[in-house]
Design an enzyme around this catalytic site. Structure first.
Site, PDB file in Angstrom:
ATOM      1  CG  ASP A 210       3.907  -1.818  21.556  1.00 40.52           C
ATOM      2  OD1 ASP A 210       3.305  -2.833  21.167  1.00 40.52           O
ATOM      3  OD2 ASP A 210       3.785  -1.345  22.695  1.00 40.52           O
TER       4      ASP A 210
ATOM      5  CG  HIS B   6      -2.415  -4.630  15.705  1.00 41.10           C
ATOM      6  ND1 HIS B   6      -3.642  -5.228  15.878  1.00 41.10           N
ATOM      7  CD2 HIS B   6      -2.025  -4.191  16.913  1.00 41.10           C
ATOM      8  CE1 HIS B   6      -3.982  -5.149  17.152  1.00 41.10           C
ATOM      9  NE2 HIS B   6      -3.023  -4.517  17.807  1.00 41.10           N
TER      10      HIS B   6
END
Ligand code: SDX
Length: 428
Positions: free
Chosen positions: A364, A307
């Site tokens: 996700d 991320h």
């Protein structure tokens, strides 16, 4: 006394103000840098660059903290509803019971979509990716609701545009799915709440009684809350940039849908399940895929990992991972990819490459496991992300417009040819 940063360029000093936010984040304000020094900064991917000040979402990537308007994400996911969180994100405060009832009524009564939009929907081939269809259908709102075109028209007009897109997006999403599987469009049933209405439009079979499973509705409510806002991510920055030209809310959101579609962003939830399925078909071993993800000559990435901001666990991933195990148990679903995901996560978190680069599961990584257990088809996973992120896009667009922020127009450093004269074709 305000802090300053001193910049020394070729022996000359320049003072730049340092600004501080309410959570003690600091930034060097370079808004006068070019006029004072003639220089600009450059920062591909804006990894070190803030684009705005915002009071909507706070996240701390090192500590894995995320809050909407000051309320921690775990409390909202546990106690609130997606529509209530949408109100909070867009209008800044949790609604009173009366405000929530009024907001719910306003959204419910606008859940229908103009019949002519079905003609646009039916013009797409059934194998069209739902994200491309949705981006187009949202743009078509500029034609069906011309009063939405001018973002400076009035606060009431903007609010009507906001309520309309919140109300109609679930219908558009469900109709896109109905169309993809060749089923007639299911119409909204306004006796149901926002989430149940969507589930019924997605899965009800005409001429059969359909009862929404509360386990499915609760899981979806939680997932949409967790996806609702995430400050200046790629798609939200796109919505802001498009909106900064005074383009309409619907044009800006349509652009945000397209940005979210990318597999490095919201499209990752679809890519994760496809990756886990490939690993399952390939015997289920995670080692080979970890090595591929580490091999610089191999384009393969461990989807759902890493991320830009979270250099610790994505707090949403923690909640979704726990929910995934719970939902599958309640629904009695055995999904081998959940075991593969857990193994892959464990192996990656023990692997120096991932540890060194602080790559953890993101929002996700596990969400697709739940969507699949809820019966949502893989190609609709990113549509679910978009439905969740809608209030965030709306709130950020609204904040940017209300703060009268300037049109976004970054600079560049030119690396092409120096000036040269035109050459006649015969002499090239
Ligand atoms: C979302 O911004 C947001 O807030 C987004 C989001 C939201 O709510 O809006 O949180 C939603 O988009 C989550 C991210 C979903 N995307 C994926 O899961 C795709 C896989 N992840 C990556 O592609 C990547 O981690 C990003 C895109 C998420 C972040 O990329 P960065 O910040 O640009 O980091 P990078 O590409 O510069 O990577 C740093 C290093 C590199 O190695 P080195 O060059 O230092 O040797 O880490 C490596 C990368 O190769 N790396 C990975 C990896 N992610 C980063 N290596 C293998 N697998 C990965 N998944």
């Amino acid at each position: 006394m305000a802090e300053i940063a001193t910049l020394n360029i070729n022996g000359k000093s320049y003072e730049l103000p340092i600004i501080e936010g309410t959570e003690n984040e600091k930034a060097i304000d370079i808004s006068k840098l070019r006029s004072e020094t003639g220089l600009i900064t450059i920062d591909p991917g804006f990894k070190n660059t803030g684009s705005t000040k915002s009071s909507i979402t706070f996240l701390d990537g090192e500590k894995g903290i995320l809050s909407y308007r000051g309320y921690p994400i775990d409390q909202l996911a546990e106690k609130s509803t997606f529509l209530e969180v949408s109100y909070l994100i867009i209008y800044g405060e949790l609604p009173t019971e009366e405000q929530l009832a009024d907001f719910t009524r306003r959204v419910q009564r606008r859940s229908l979509v103009h019949e002519d939009i079905k003609k646009i929907l039916h013009s797409f081939p059934s194998n069209a990716h739902p994200m491309g269809v949705l981006s187009s259908l949202v743009t078509s709102f500029t034609a069906f609701y011309p009063g939405s075109l001018d973002p400076n028209r009035s606060a009431e007009a903007v609010d009507l545009s906001i309520v309309r897109i919140l109300a109609k997006f679930p219908t558009l999403a469900a109709w896109t799915y109905n169309n993809q599987i060749g089923r007639q469009a299911n119409y909204p049933d306004n006796r149901l709440d926002y989430i149940a209405n969507f589930i019924k439009m997605m899965f009800a079979v005409p001429s059969e009684e359909y009862k929404v499973d509360p386990v499915v509705a609760d899981a979806l409510n939680k997932l949409l809350i967790l996806h609702a806002e995430h400050e200046q991510n790629c798609s939200t920055s796109t919505v802001r940039l498009v909106g900064s030209s005074h383009a309409s809310l619907y044009s800006s959101i349509s652009a945000g849908i397209s940005a979210l579609w990318g597999p490095l962003h919201g499209g990752a939830n679809q890519a994760v399940i496809e990756m886990l399925e490939n690993i399952r078909k390939d015997g289920g071993g995670s080692k080979k895929y970890l090595e591929k993800a580490k091999d610089k000559n191999d384009p393969f990435r461990l989807m759902g990992f890493g991320h830009r901001v979270y250099k610790n666990f994505d707090p949403r991933a923690k909640i979704i991972k726990k929910a995934a195990h719970g939902v599958l148990k309640k629904l009695g679903v055995q999904d081998p990819v959940l075991e593969i995901a857990s193994e892959l996560e464990k192996a990656a978190l023990e692997d120096q490459y991932f540890v060194d680069r602080k790559l953890y599961p993101n929002v996700d990584f596990y969400s697709g496991v739940i969507y699949r257990a809820l019966g949502i088809p893989t190609e609709m996973f990113t549509v679910m992300f978009a439905m969740g992120r809608l209030p965030g896009w709306i709130a950020q667009w609204k904040e940017m417009r209300e703060n009268n922020e300037p049109i976004g127009r970054p600079r560049q450093i030119y690396t092409g040819y120096n000036t040269r004269d035109y050459v006649e074709p015969s002499k090239r």
